[in-house]
Design an enzyme around this catalytic site. Structure first.
Site, PDB file in Angstrom:
ATOM      1  N   LYS A 102     -25.333  28.397 -14.828  1.00  0.00           N
ATOM      2  CA  LYS A 102     -26.398  29.399 -14.805  1.00  0.00           C
ATOM      3  C   LYS A 102     -27.323  29.147 -13.633  1.00  0.00           C
ATOM      4  CE  LYS A 102     -26.433  30.559 -19.639  1.00  0.00           C
ATOM      5  NZ  LYS A 102     -25.353  29.640 -20.031  1.00  0.00           N
ATOM      6  N   GLY A 103     -27.448  30.152 -12.763  1.00  0.00           N
ATOM      7  CA  GLY A 103     -28.452  30.071 -11.712  1.00  0.00           C
ATOM      8  C   GLY A 103     -29.768  30.490 -12.319  1.00  0.00           C
ATOM      9  N   CYS A 104     -30.616  29.531 -12.597  1.00  0.00           N
ATOM     10  CA  CYS A 104     -31.885  29.865 -13.254  1.00  0.00           C
ATOM     11  C   CYS A 104     -32.781  30.619 -12.288  1.00  0.00           C
ATOM     12  CB  CYS A 104     -32.612  28.599 -13.683  1.00  0.00           C
ATOM     13  SG  CYS A 104     -31.648  27.610 -14.802  1.00  0.00           S
ATOM     14  N   ILE A 105     -33.622  31.497 -12.842  1.00  0.00           N
ATOM     15  CA  ILE A 105     -34.594  32.129 -11.959  1.00  0.00           C
ATOM     16  C   ILE A 105     -35.974  32.002 -12.555  1.00  0.00           C
ATOM     17  CG2 ILE A 105     -32.850  33.764 -11.246  1.00  0.00           C
ATOM     18  CD1 ILE A 105     -34.687  35.904 -12.521  1.00  0.00           C
TER      19      ILE A 105
END
Lengths: 105, 409
Positions: A102-105
């Protein structure tokens, strides 16, 4: 639902093109997925990363980030990029049969 | 007396302090807040400083302005938390014990994580804008700059305010156009992500804005080091990008005290239940704001929505009930897009930013994922709301959980 044929089996993929069911994964499938990613041969060093990722996923429920990989798999960042060019965390996760980290934002 | 200790008096910590101060019985509770700094920074304002829109004086106030009387405020660095002993050790040798702890120690930039970043060009040709020092140094640089290659680089995710880098290049386009030297400034946005932003629909729309504004986009670039002599950033794959001025968003990490306490992940962010906001493994510790490891944005709006949830859950837990309120990852961000326009996005854990309208009683509606003047005014007005309502813990007319009203699927 998107599927591909690997080692004579129909395998379901998720929206990122990763395996939909991690239980479909085995070492033969990893070899085929690696070829799709442009990696012709999985060496011991590749397997060290793949096995570490699977272990992490089992324990924590998410694939590790590159930073975690470097810190805990014993493979330096530079080497990770040589083993899995263009995005080692994403690529190694796909070959390991895991969802995209997961590419966290 | 029961003791509540709040670590960190930034946006999240100060909000919780004020909300709980009003709710807890003063004869039963002693509230302590600890922070190493005396100045409260309005961090969303840092973005405007390099372009001369705000100055330092526009973004600072004494923290003590927002502390209610009767609380115990300690200005000291945290040495470490001992969660198993319910106490916090401070660098001034004070020991603070607690019954309940709220950790709001935030995130900070860690340029030393990247080789050559904080070297001889630091704050000369390489700037951050996530600190007041970086933002003001860059303002001085831009004032006299005649043009060249402006490269903005995001080192790695997650970062505070993930839209700020986009806003920065949009504002740079606007600023250099007004200065009459836009044709001499080559702007490149370099990101480790596979698009302009993380979520697909917003990424595509914001990517189009970059294109329209003649800003180059380089994706999938993982910076390994900076060559200060050749003025280049170099990736792990040995791709090189030359710059005349580099605006960097360095690696973001949690507070070093979290590492000393053995409570953080690989970036010192604290493993936190993404719905209840309780620290994993500790029933009497909550975490809020940038200090958490939640898969949500690290942003003031997120801290604000979390504060409503944490407030409810805190009051449940001290009465011996289970935390019921659930945080949904809601974020709401005005994206400054230059030339007096703004874009608004509103999303949560499960719903990516969508186009449509965002209703706001008395003020709205605002347009989502579209450039409007109204969105820009929303952003500008927000500073006033921040100082006068938000950090004081007062209610704003916006729901903590995201609503689908107005959004187009």
């Amino acid at each position: 639902m998107e599927t591909i044929e690997l080692i004579g089996r129909e395998i379901e993929l998720d929206e990122d093109g990763n395996l939909k069911n991690i239980s479909d994964w085995n070492e033969e499938i990893a070899v085929e997925l690696a070829k799709q990613e442009g990696i012709d041969e999985l060496t011991d060093r590749h397997w060290a990363v793949i096995n570490y990722m699977r272990k992490e996923y089992e324990e924590k429920g998410t694939a590790p980030s590159i930073r975690r990989l470097t810190k805990e798999s014993g493979v330096p960042t530079k080497e990770l990029y040589q083993l899995f060019p263009k995005g080692p965390a994403k690529k190694a996760a796909r070959i390991a049969g895991l969802p995209k980290p997961k590419g966290c934002i | 007396m029961k003791k509540l200790v709040i670590l960190g008096a930034g946006t999240a910590g100060t909000m919780m302090l004020n909300k709980l101060y009003n709710a807890l019985d003063k004869d039963e509770w002693q509230i302590t807040i600890v922070d190493q700094h005396e100045t409260h920074y309005y961090q969303p304002g840092f973005l405007f400083i390099p372009f001369g829109i705000y100055e330092k004086k526009d973004v600072i106030k004494p923290k003590s302005d927002f502390f209610p009387s009767g609380i115990n405020a300690i200005t000291a660095q945290i040495d470490k938390i001992e969660p198993d002993n319910n106490r916090v050790l401070l660098k001034n040798n004070q020991v603070v014990t607690y019954d309940y702890l709220i950790i709001a120690t935030g995130a900070r930039i860690a340029p030393a994580e990247t080789e050559g970043l904080q070297d001889k060009l630091w704050h000369k040709n390489i700037f951050d804008f996530y600190t007041i020092e970086g933002a003001t140094a860059l303002a001085n640089f831009f004032k006299y700059w005649k043009g060249g290659k402006l490269v903005l680089n995001i080192t790695e995710m997650p970062i505070k305010c993930p839209v700020a880098p986009l806003e920065f290049v949009f504002l740079a386009d606007s600023y250099f156009t007004k200065r009459g030297i836009r044709d001499k400034v080559d702007i490149t946005f370099v990101t480790p992500l596979d698009g302009a932003f993380t979520k697909p629909r917003a990424s595509a729309i914001l990517g189009d804005f970059l294109d329209k504004k003649n800003i180059k986009l380089i994706t999938d670039f993982d910076i390994a080091r900076v060559d200060n002599d050749k003025k280049e950033i170099i990736s792990w794959e040995e791709d090189e990008i030359p710059f005349d001025v580099l605006v960097t968003i360095p690696t973001n990490t949690g507070d070093p005290a979290i590492e000393r306490s053995g409570m953080g992940n690989e970036l010192n962010f604290i493993p936190t239940d993404k719905h209840t906001l309780r620290a994993e493994g500790y029933d009497n510790i909550f975490v809020i704001g940038d200090a958490t490891d939640l898969p949500s944005s690290k942003a003031g709006s997120v801290a604000h929505f979390e504060a409503d949830i944490l407030y409810e859950n805190f009051l449940s837990v001290i009465e011996g009930r289970e935390p019921q309120a659930q945080f949904d990852g809601h974020a709401n961000c005005f994206i400054e897009s230059g030339f007096g326009n703004g874009i608004l996005i509103d999303f949560n854990y499960d719903t990516e930013p969508l186009p449509g309208k965002f209703p706001l009683p008395g003020v709205g509606p605002f347009s989502l994922l579209e450039e409007t003047k109204m969105n820009h005014y929303g952003k500008i007005m927000f500073r006033w709301m921040y100082w006068n309502f938000l950090v004081k813990g007062l209610e704003l007319p916006i729901e903590s959980n995201m609503s689908m009203a107005g959004k187009r699927m």
